[in-house]
Motif scaffolding. Structure first.
Motif, PDB file in Angstrom:
ATOM      1  N   GLU A  77       0.833  -1.202   0.000  1.00 39.02           N
ATOM      2  CA  GLU A  77       0.000   0.000   0.000  1.00 39.02           C
ATOM      3  C   GLU A  77       0.871   1.257   0.000  1.00 39.02           C
ATOM      4  O   GLU A  77       2.045   1.212   0.380  1.00 39.02           O
ATOM      5  CB  GLU A  77      -0.919   0.027   1.228  1.00 39.02           C
ATOM      6  CG  GLU A  77      -2.029  -0.991   1.157  1.00 39.02           C
ATOM      7  CD  GLU A  77      -3.025  -0.857   2.301  1.00 39.02           C
ATOM      8  OE1 GLU A  77      -3.066   0.195   2.981  1.00 39.02           O
ATOM      9  OE2 GLU A  77      -3.770  -1.827   2.519  1.00 39.02           O
ATOM     10  N   ASP A  78       0.276   2.366  -0.391  1.00 36.20           N
ATOM     11  CA  ASP A  78       0.969   3.649  -0.341  1.00 36.20           C
ATOM     12  C   ASP A  78       1.260   4.035   1.103  1.00 36.20           C
ATOM     13  O   ASP A  78       0.536   3.629   2.021  1.00 36.20           O
ATOM     14  CB  ASP A  78       0.111   4.755  -0.972  1.00 36.20           C
ATOM     15  CG  ASP A  78      -0.011   4.613  -2.480  1.00 36.20           C
ATOM     16  OD1 ASP A  78       0.863   3.963  -3.093  1.00 36.20           O
ATOM     17  OD2 ASP A  78      -0.988   5.142  -3.032  1.00 36.20           O
ATOM     18  N   ALA A  79       2.298   4.822   1.309  1.00 35.09           N
ATOM     19  CA  ALA A  79       2.606   5.357   2.638  1.00 35.09           C
ATOM     20  C   ALA A  79       1.514   6.347   3.020  1.00 35.09           C
ATOM     21  O   ALA A  79       1.168   7.233   2.228  1.00 35.09           O
ATOM     22  CB  ALA A  79       3.965   6.039   2.625  1.00 35.09           C
ATOM     23  N   ARG A  80       0.956   6.159   4.211  1.00 34.32           N
ATOM     24  CA  ARG A  80      -0.089   7.052   4.718  1.00 34.32           C
ATOM     25  C   ARG A  80       0.257   7.427   6.154  1.00 34.32           C
ATOM     26  O   ARG A  80       0.934   6.663   6.855  1.00 34.32           O
ATOM     27  CB  ARG A  80      -1.442   6.348   4.699  1.00 34.32           C
ATOM     28  CG  ARG A  80      -1.902   5.979   3.292  1.00 34.32           C
ATOM     29  CD  ARG A  80      -3.153   5.120   3.287  1.00 34.32           C
ATOM     30  NE  ARG A  80      -4.271   5.794   3.916  1.00 34.32           N
ATOM     31  CZ  ARG A  80      -5.365   5.162   4.320  1.00 34.32           C
ATOM     32  NH1 ARG A  80      -5.498   3.860   4.173  1.00 34.32           N
ATOM     33  NH2 ARG A  80      -6.347   5.834   4.887  1.00 34.32           N
ATOM     34  N   PRO A  81      -0.234   8.559   6.639  1.00 35.73           N
ATOM     35  CA  PRO A  81       0.012   8.919   8.035  1.00 35.73           C
ATOM     36  C   PRO A  81      -0.676   7.913   8.966  1.00 35.73           C
ATOM     37  O   PRO A  81      -1.715   7.347   8.619  1.00 35.73           O
ATOM     38  CB  PRO A  81      -0.585  10.314   8.176  1.00 35.73           C
ATOM     39  CG  PRO A  81      -1.473  10.511   7.009  1.00 35.73           C
ATOM     40  CD  PRO A  81      -1.029   9.563   5.940  1.00 35.73           C
ATOM     41  N   TRP A  82      -0.080   7.709  10.133  1.00 36.93           N
ATOM     42  CA  TRP A  82      -0.623   6.707  11.061  1.00 36.93           C
ATOM     43  C   TRP A  82      -2.069   6.972  11.421  1.00 36.93           C
ATOM     44  O   TRP A  82      -2.854   6.048  11.594  1.00 36.93           O
ATOM     45  CB  TRP A  82       0.242   6.590  12.323  1.00 36.93           C
ATOM     46  CG  TRP A  82       0.337   7.843  13.138  1.00 36.93           C
ATOM     47  CD1 TRP A  82       1.315   8.785  13.074  1.00 36.93           C
ATOM     48  CD2 TRP A  82      -0.585   8.302  14.131  1.00 36.93           C
ATOM     49  NE1 TRP A  82       1.062   9.810  13.954  1.00 36.93           N
ATOM     50  CE2 TRP A  82      -0.111   9.529  14.624  1.00 36.93           C
ATOM     51  CE3 TRP A  82      -1.770   7.800  14.661  1.00 36.93           C
ATOM     52  CZ2 TRP A  82      -0.767  10.263  15.598  1.00 36.93           C
ATOM     53  CZ3 TRP A  82      -2.429   8.530  15.638  1.00 36.93           C
ATOM     54  CH2 TRP A  82      -1.926   9.741  16.096  1.00 36.93           C
ATOM     55  N   TRP A  83      -2.482   8.228  11.507  1.00 39.06           N
ATOM     56  CA  TRP A  83      -3.850   8.543  11.928  1.00 39.06           C
ATOM     57  C   TRP A  83      -4.882   8.170  10.863  1.00 39.06           C
ATOM     58  O   TRP A  83      -6.076   8.119  11.144  1.00 39.06           O
ATOM     59  CB  TRP A  83      -3.993   9.995  12.360  1.00 39.06           C
ATOM     60  CG  TRP A  83      -3.619  10.994  11.308  1.00 39.06           C
ATOM     61  CD1 TRP A  83      -4.410  11.489  10.317  1.00 39.06           C
ATOM     62  CD2 TRP A  83      -2.352  11.621  11.154  1.00 39.06           C
ATOM     63  NE1 TRP A  83      -3.711  12.383   9.549  1.00 39.06           N
ATOM     64  CE2 TRP A  83      -2.438  12.484  10.043  1.00 39.06           C
ATOM     65  CE3 TRP A  83      -1.136  11.545  11.847  1.00 39.06           C
ATOM     66  CZ2 TRP A  83      -1.367  13.255   9.601  1.00 39.06           C
ATOM     67  CZ3 TRP A  83      -0.077  12.316  11.404  1.00 39.06           C
ATOM     68  CH2 TRP A  83      -0.196  13.154  10.303  1.00 39.06           C
ATOM     69  N   ALA A  84      -4.433   7.839   9.679  1.00 40.23           N
ATOM     70  CA  ALA A  84      -5.358   7.368   8.646  1.00 40.23           C
ATOM     71  C   ALA A  84      -5.933   5.999   9.013  1.00 40.23           C
ATOM     72  O   ALA A  84      -6.932   5.568   8.425  1.00 40.23           O
ATOM     73  CB  ALA A  84      -4.648   7.302   7.297  1.00 40.23           C
ATOM     74  N   TYR A  85      -5.335   5.321   9.973  1.00 49.34           N
ATOM     75  CA  TYR A  85      -5.772   3.989  10.391  1.00 49.34           C
ATOM     76  C   TYR A  85      -6.509   3.987  11.723  1.00 49.34           C
ATOM     77  O   TYR A  85      -6.975   2.938  12.165  1.00 49.34           O
ATOM     78  CB  TYR A  85      -4.556   3.050  10.472  1.00 49.34           C
ATOM     79  CG  TYR A  85      -3.901   2.890   9.138  1.00 49.34           C
ATOM     80  CD1 TYR A  85      -4.378   1.978   8.202  1.00 49.34           C
ATOM     81  CD2 TYR A  85      -2.809   3.680   8.772  1.00 49.34           C
ATOM     82  CE1 TYR A  85      -3.797   1.849   6.958  1.00 49.34           C
ATOM     83  CE2 TYR A  85      -2.214   3.564   7.529  1.00 49.34           C
ATOM     84  CZ  TYR A  85      -2.717   2.645   6.626  1.00 49.34           C
ATOM     85  OH  TYR A  85      -2.134   2.527   5.388  1.00 49.34           O
ATOM     86  N   THR A  86      -6.645   5.135  12.362  1.00 49.38           N
ATOM     87  CA  THR A  86      -7.257   5.204  13.690  1.00 49.38           C
ATOM     88  C   THR A  86      -8.699   4.713  13.686  1.00 49.38           C
ATOM     89  O   THR A  86      -9.082   3.882  14.525  1.00 49.38           O
ATOM     90  CB  THR A  86      -7.178   6.638  14.249  1.00 49.38           C
ATOM     91  OG1 THR A  86      -5.802   7.024  14.319  1.00 49.38           O
ATOM     92  CG2 THR A  86      -7.798   6.724  15.630  1.00 49.38           C
ATOM     93  N   GLU A  87      -9.494   5.200  12.775  1.00 50.32           N
ATOM     94  CA  GLU A  87     -10.912   4.797  12.748  1.00 50.32           C
ATOM     95  C   GLU A  87     -11.049   3.293  12.500  1.00 50.32           C
ATOM     96  O   GLU A  87     -11.842   2.616  13.158  1.00 50.32           O
ATOM     97  CB  GLU A  87     -11.668   5.584  11.680  1.00 50.32           C
ATOM     98  CG  GLU A  87     -13.151   5.288  11.690  1.00 50.32           C
ATOM     99  CD  GLU A  87     -13.934   6.131  10.707  1.00 50.32           C
ATOM    100  OE1 GLU A  87     -15.046   5.712  10.350  1.00 50.32           O
ATOM    101  OE2 GLU A  87     -13.449   7.205  10.277  1.00 50.32           O
ATOM    102  N   GLU A  88     -10.255   2.772  11.579  1.00 52.85           N
ATOM    103  CA  GLU A  88     -10.286   1.334  11.300  1.00 52.85           C
ATOM    104  C   GLU A  88      -9.925   0.545  12.559  1.00 52.85           C
ATOM    105  O   GLU A  88     -10.603  -0.426  12.912  1.00 52.85           O
ATOM    106  CB  GLU A  88      -9.297   1.003  10.189  1.00 52.85           C
ATOM    107  CG  GLU A  88      -9.157  -0.480   9.936  1.00 52.85           C
ATOM    108  CD  GLU A  88      -8.034  -0.811   8.970  1.00 52.85           C
ATOM    109  OE1 GLU A  88      -7.526  -1.933   9.067  1.00 52.85           O
ATOM    110  OE2 GLU A  88      -7.661   0.032   8.134  1.00 52.85           O
ATOM    111  N   ARG A  89      -8.860   0.951  13.235  1.00 50.09           N
ATOM    112  CA  ARG A  89      -8.432   0.261  14.466  1.00 50.09           C
ATOM    113  C   ARG A  89      -9.538   0.292  15.511  1.00 50.09           C
ATOM    114  O   ARG A  89      -9.842  -0.701  16.153  1.00 50.09           O
ATOM    115  CB  ARG A  89      -7.165   0.915  15.012  1.00 50.09           C
ATOM    116  CG  ARG A  89      -6.656   0.251  16.265  1.00 50.09           C
ATOM    117  CD  ARG A  89      -6.528   1.133  17.489  1.00 50.09           C
ATOM    118  NE  ARG A  89      -6.101   2.481  17.261  1.00 50.09           N
ATOM    119  CZ  ARG A  89      -6.580   3.517  17.958  1.00 50.09           C
ATOM    120  NH1 ARG A  89      -7.504   3.354  18.884  1.00 50.09           N
ATOM    121  NH2 ARG A  89      -6.155   4.732  17.736  1.00 50.09           N
ATOM    122  N   GLN A  90     -10.170   1.440  15.678  1.00 48.70           N
ATOM    123  CA  GLN A  90     -11.249   1.560  16.653  1.00 48.70           C
ATOM    124  C   GLN A  90     -12.391   0.604  16.328  1.00 48.70           C
ATOM    125  O   GLN A  90     -12.940  -0.042  17.229  1.00 48.70           O
ATOM    126  CB  GLN A  90     -11.751   3.004  16.716  1.00 48.70           C
ATOM    127  CG  GLN A  90     -10.746   3.950  17.323  1.00 48.70           C
ATOM    128  CD  GLN A  90     -11.139   5.418  17.176  1.00 48.70           C
ATOM    129  OE1 GLN A  90     -11.913   5.801  16.295  1.00 48.70           O
ATOM    130  NE2 GLN A  90     -10.597   6.252  18.050  1.00 48.70           N
TER     131      GLN A  90
END
Length: 100
Positions: A77-90
């Motif tokens: 996948e493309d490099a994305r900021p860590w906070w782009a995954y926060t909602e998914e993790r939640q």
């Protein structure tokens, strides 16, 4: 490293990965990740649990977001900021907690 500065062709050390600085690199080393290629095929949630067990403390969930970002990056996948995954993790953790 800032995701916008990551060069997939120059992944020589952990700090060459998106969202990984000195502290993050040390966390990864604690769980047996010593170079970027060690992340291929790893489960970020298992990595987070292993880090918490190893250190005897619960880490900020943002660490899990970073782990998601680097495992996804190493999966192509493309490099994305860590906070782009926060909602998914939640959402994933909520589903696990409710047994869904």
């Amino acid at each position: 490293m800032n995701p916008n500065k990551v060069d997939r062709n120059h992944l020589n050390k952990l700090t060459d990965l998106p969202n990984v600085g000195k502290a993050g690199a040390e966390d990864l080393r604690l769980i047996g990740i010593h170079e970027p290629s060690d992340l291929v095929g790893k489960n970020s949630y298992e990595m987070y649990e292993k880090l918490c067990e190893k250190t005897g403390m619960r880490h900020d969930p943002c660490v899990l977001d970073v782990f998601i970002s680097v495992t996804r990056f190493m999966a192509g996948e493309d490099a994305r900021p860590w906070w782009a995954y926060t909602e998914e993790r939640q959402q994933v953790l909520k589903q696990k907690a409710t047994g869904k």
